[in-house]
Design an enzyme around this catalytic site. Structure first.
Site, PDB file in Angstrom:
ATOM      1  N   CYS A  49     -14.910  25.108  -0.511  1.00  0.00           N
ATOM      2  CA  CYS A  49     -16.152  25.871  -0.647  1.00  0.00           C
ATOM      3  C   CYS A  49     -15.873  27.361  -0.866  1.00  0.00           C
ATOM      4  O   CYS A  49     -16.631  28.059  -1.516  1.00  0.00           O
ATOM      5  CB  CYS A  49     -17.051  25.657   0.562  1.00  0.00           C
ATOM      6  SG  CYS A  49     -16.215  25.968   2.118  1.00  0.00           S
ATOM      7  N   GLU A  73     -21.934  25.122  -8.361  1.00  0.00           N
ATOM      8  CA  GLU A  73     -20.627  24.848  -7.764  1.00  0.00           C
ATOM      9  C   GLU A  73     -20.077  23.524  -8.319  1.00  0.00           C
ATOM     10  O   GLU A  73     -20.709  22.484  -8.178  1.00  0.00           O
ATOM     11  CB  GLU A  73     -20.773  24.739  -6.248  1.00  0.00           C
ATOM     12  CG  GLU A  73     -19.449  24.542  -5.538  1.00  0.00           C
ATOM     13  CD  GLU A  73     -19.607  24.408  -4.025  1.00  0.00           C
ATOM     14  OE1 GLU A  73     -20.492  23.655  -3.583  1.00  0.00           O
ATOM     15  OE2 GLU A  73     -18.826  25.053  -3.308  1.00  0.00           O
ATOM     16  N   LYS A 126     -20.658  13.410  13.470  1.00  0.00           N
ATOM     17  CA  LYS A 126     -20.850  12.441  12.372  1.00  0.00           C
ATOM     18  C   LYS A 126     -19.849  12.842  11.294  1.00  0.00           C
ATOM     19  O   LYS A 126     -20.058  13.791  10.560  1.00  0.00           O
ATOM     20  CB  LYS A 126     -22.286  12.535  11.847  1.00  0.00           C
ATOM     21  CG  LYS A 126     -22.836  11.256  11.260  1.00  0.00           C
ATOM     22  CD  LYS A 126     -22.044  10.667  10.111  1.00  0.00           C
ATOM     23  CE  LYS A 126     -22.380  11.334   8.791  1.00  0.00           C
ATOM     24  NZ  LYS A 126     -21.396  10.954   7.729  1.00  0.00           N
ATOM     25  N   GLU A 146     -22.860  25.965   6.967  1.00  0.00           N
ATOM     26  CA  GLU A 146     -21.860  26.584   6.085  1.00  0.00           C
ATOM     27  C   GLU A 146     -21.803  25.731   4.842  1.00  0.00           C
ATOM     28  O   GLU A 146     -21.467  24.550   4.901  1.00  0.00           O
ATOM     29  CB  GLU A 146     -20.517  26.659   6.812  1.00  0.00           C
ATOM     30  CG  GLU A 146     -19.542  27.587   6.128  1.00  0.00           C
ATOM     31  CD  GLU A 146     -18.496  26.820   5.347  1.00  0.00           C
ATOM     32  OE1 GLU A 146     -18.610  26.812   4.098  1.00  0.00           O
ATOM     33  OE2 GLU A 146     -17.601  26.226   5.958  1.00  0.00           O
TER      34      GLU A 146
HETATM   35  P1  ADP Z   1     -20.504  17.024   0.260  1.00  0.00           P
HETATM   36  O1  ADP Z   1     -21.115  17.269  -1.076  1.00  0.00           O
HETATM   37  O2  ADP Z   1     -19.518  18.029   0.694  1.00  0.00           O
HETATM   38  O3  ADP Z   1     -20.124  15.603   0.522  1.00  0.00           O
HETATM   39  P2  ADP Z   1     -22.797  16.483   1.811  1.00  0.00           P
HETATM   40  O4  ADP Z   1     -23.763  17.529   2.173  1.00  0.00           O
HETATM   41  O5  ADP Z   1     -23.235  15.371   0.943  1.00  0.00           O
HETATM   42  O6  ADP Z   1     -21.628  17.322   1.233  1.00  0.00           O
HETATM   43  O7  ADP Z   1     -22.122  15.823   3.091  1.00  0.00           O
HETATM   44  C1  ADP Z   1     -21.670  16.551   4.191  1.00  0.00           C
HETATM   45  C2  ADP Z   1     -21.934  15.746   5.436  1.00  0.00           C
HETATM   46  O8  ADP Z   1     -23.347  15.615   5.595  1.00  0.00           O
HETATM   47  C3  ADP Z   1     -21.380  14.335   5.426  1.00  0.00           C
HETATM   48  O9  ADP Z   1     -20.891  14.002   6.716  1.00  0.00           O
HETATM   49  C4  ADP Z   1     -22.592  13.508   5.089  1.00  0.00           C
HETATM   50  O10 ADP Z   1     -22.520  12.185   5.570  1.00  0.00           O
HETATM   51  C5  ADP Z   1     -23.672  14.259   5.819  1.00  0.00           C
HETATM   52  N1  ADP Z   1     -25.039  14.016   5.298  1.00  0.00           N
HETATM   53  C6  ADP Z   1     -25.412  13.710   4.038  1.00  0.00           C
HETATM   54  N2  ADP Z   1     -26.740  13.545   3.963  1.00  0.00           N
HETATM   55  C7  ADP Z   1     -27.237  13.740   5.206  1.00  0.00           C
HETATM   56  C8  ADP Z   1     -28.560  13.712   5.786  1.00  0.00           C
HETATM   57  N3  ADP Z   1     -29.637  13.441   5.058  1.00  0.00           N
HETATM   58  N4  ADP Z   1     -28.674  13.986   7.093  1.00  0.00           N
HETATM   59  C9  ADP Z   1     -27.596  14.291   7.853  1.00  0.00           C
HETATM   60  N5  ADP Z   1     -26.335  14.312   7.372  1.00  0.00           N
HETATM   61  C10 ADP Z   1     -26.150  14.043   6.067  1.00  0.00           C
END
Ligand code: ADP
Length: 488
Positions: free
Chosen positions: A289, A386, A181, A256
């Site tokens: 990060c 962060e 994803k 991570e």
């Molecule tokens: P960042 O702040 O680096 O964008 P996120 O944690 O929001 O970090 O996103 C990292 C990845 O996790 C992206 O691919 C995002 O679509 C996915 N993501 C965000 N929310 C969810 C969720 N509830 N379940 C699974 N994947 C998610």
């Protein structure tokens, strides 16, 4: 041209999912804008439960044959995949730059070769997984690294190509199949990787990609009942949500996450090298990060060191990431820009000093000035959270005990750097800091054979080398009683 293809920097990129070796469109689409100029890049298929069900089913179907190939059978295919990445270097680099705003030169010379290496390295390392036995008085323990099954791989936008290959490399090399994803803010290079993998002869269903929004597509993936591993890179808050899904299904999860790492400069350090490293924390506009965002300088040398850092930073051009001279490109989205500037504005209001920067950059709407925050109150928001932008904090210290306490006074424990010419001192401080990686007199050097991951809120588990295979395999002991087989 239909919405299923976008042309980015002259490169045709499919905006649809890649399931069982075929492109699949969704009815709904989400827009992806380039941080470079704010323009619409693509309308990407927005997957949900139905697409995830199809992708996981395809991965499950492909699994037995892919696993049965063994590391030797998988090696030539994965090697061709790595070669294909290198052969498409210019295209991948250009699309990644438009997609997430990272520097074109860095993508060409560092990230694309690394992406290829991520695939090739683990394909070769997997050959070493066979034939490990532990002798005991009554039995021989045959330790096997069996492929785990279907892995759910979720990646973030700050380094999509690097992190996607860092996950699919060991995952596929170990004999698993995968559903990826990609990040919704920068999903496009991942789509190109699927084409390259297919052209390399990767069997249909081994690598599937479902585009979509995290809370919808990501959620459907991590809650799918037929996945065997979850590997996630992203924010700590999202990891808490995904962790609940992993807990419900008892699915091993590696995470991570964020960081607020210390960058320690002792009075006996090579100050020129250390100053370059401090300036280097602004790379990728600070959307890293591992960035050492808490700069801690021994008080005796603080004044002279500050001048060196100022000198190094003054040469950093903020601007278009496609230009060779640019050092700091844009932030990913308006929303993220506001998050970064919100942190800075609240720090100002709380009495922090802007030693330089502290505002948006006039090059464009998403560009932010490299910023150094001084007079940081301990346990204030800017001290602990962060920011994920080009914003560093400046602290001074006197002696090892103080700097160790400061470095450890953080909810995170991902990276860290230390500059000192004294080996004893460096190793003593390094040993006392709770973190996943600590660089001494260097920064960002990452050998794929070495462990990588975070302590505290920065993650769960370690990947790299043997640690990747510990995660992506079911380690099984076939314990055979000695002399129990018929002799021929
Ligand atoms: P960042 O702040 O680096 O964008 P996120 O944690 O929001 O970090 O996103 C990292 C990845 O996790 C992206 O691919 C995002 O679509 C996915 N993501 C965000 N929310 C969810 C969720 N509830 N379940 C699974 N994947 C998610």
């Amino acid at each position: 041209m239909s919405e299923s293809t976008a042309t980015i920097a002259g490169v045709a990129v499919s905006t649809d999912h890649f399931i069982a070796g075929k492109r699949v469109a969704s009815k709904g689409r989400f827009p992806v804008y380039s941080p470079v100029d704010g323009l619409l890049l693509a309308k990407v298929s927005a997957g949900g439960k139905a697409e995830m069900d199809a992708a996981v089913a395809a991965a499950r179907k492909a699994f037995p044959a892919w696993a049965a190939l063994g590391p030797k059978g998988r090696l030539p295919i994965l090697r061709r995949f790595a070669e294909g990445i290198l052969a498409h270097k210019e295209k991948l680099a250009a699309v990644e730059t438009m997609d997430n705003g990272s520097l074109l030169a860095g993508n060409l010379h560092r990230i694309v070769p690394r992406a290829a290496h991520n695939i090739q390295f683990f394909a070769e390392w997997a050959l070493t997984l066979e034939g490990h036995a532990i002798d005991s008085p009554e039995v021989v323990n045959h330790v096997r690294y069996d492929p785990a099954g279907v892995a759910a791989l979720i990646t973030p936008w700050n380094a999509p190509m690097m992190l996607t290959t860092w996950k699919i490399g060991p995952c596929l090399a170990a004999g698993n199949t995968a559903v990826v994803k990609p990040p919704e803010w920068a999903p496009l290079t991942c789509s190109l990787l699927a084409d390259i993998a297919q052209a390399a002869g990767l069997p249909d269903g081994v690598l599937n990609i479902v585009q979509g929004i995290g809370e919808v597509a990501g959620d459907a993936l991590v809650n799918h009942p037929d996945i065997d591993r979850i590997s996630f890179t992203g924010s700590t808050d999202t990891a808490r949500i995904i962790g609940q899904a992993a807990a419900r299904s008892i699915t091993p999860m590696s995470a991570e996450l964020g960081g607020k790492s210390a960058l320690i400069v002792c009075d006996d350090a090579d100050l020129d090298a250390a100053a370059q490293t401090v300036a280097g924390q602004y790379m990728n506009a600070g959307q890293v990060c591992l960035a050492g965002t808490r700069v801690m300088v021994e008080r005796k040398i603080a004044e002279s060191f500050l001048e060196k850092v100022k000198g190094a930073v003054s040469h950093m051009k903020v601007g278009d990431p496609r230009e060779p001279g640019t050092r700091v490109g844009p932030l990913i989205t308006k929303e993220h820009f506001e998050r970064v500037s919100g942190f800075v504005e609240r720090a100002k209001a709380a009495g922090a000093e802007m030693m330089w920067g502290g505002n948006g950059h006039n090059f464009g709407e998403l560009y932010y000035q490299p910023t150094m925050v001084g007079n940081v109150a301990r346990h204030s928001e800017i001290d602990q959270k962060e920011v994920f932008g080009p914003v560093l904090n400046w602290y001074t210290f006197a002696g090892d005990d103080e700097v160790i306490a400061m470095a450890n006074d953080s909810p995170y424990g991902l990276g860290g750097s230390l500059y000192s010419r004294s080996e004893d001192r460096a190793m003593r401080i390094a040993g006392a800091i709770k973190t996943g990686t600590l660089w001494v007199n260097c920064f960002f050097v990452r050998d794929l054979a070495a462990p990588f991951g975070g302590a505290k809120n920065s993650g769960i588990g370690r990947e790299g080398g043997v640690w990747s295979f510990d995660f992506y395999t079911d380690i099984k002991n076939v314990s055979v009683r000695k002399d129990s087989f018929a002799q021929h």
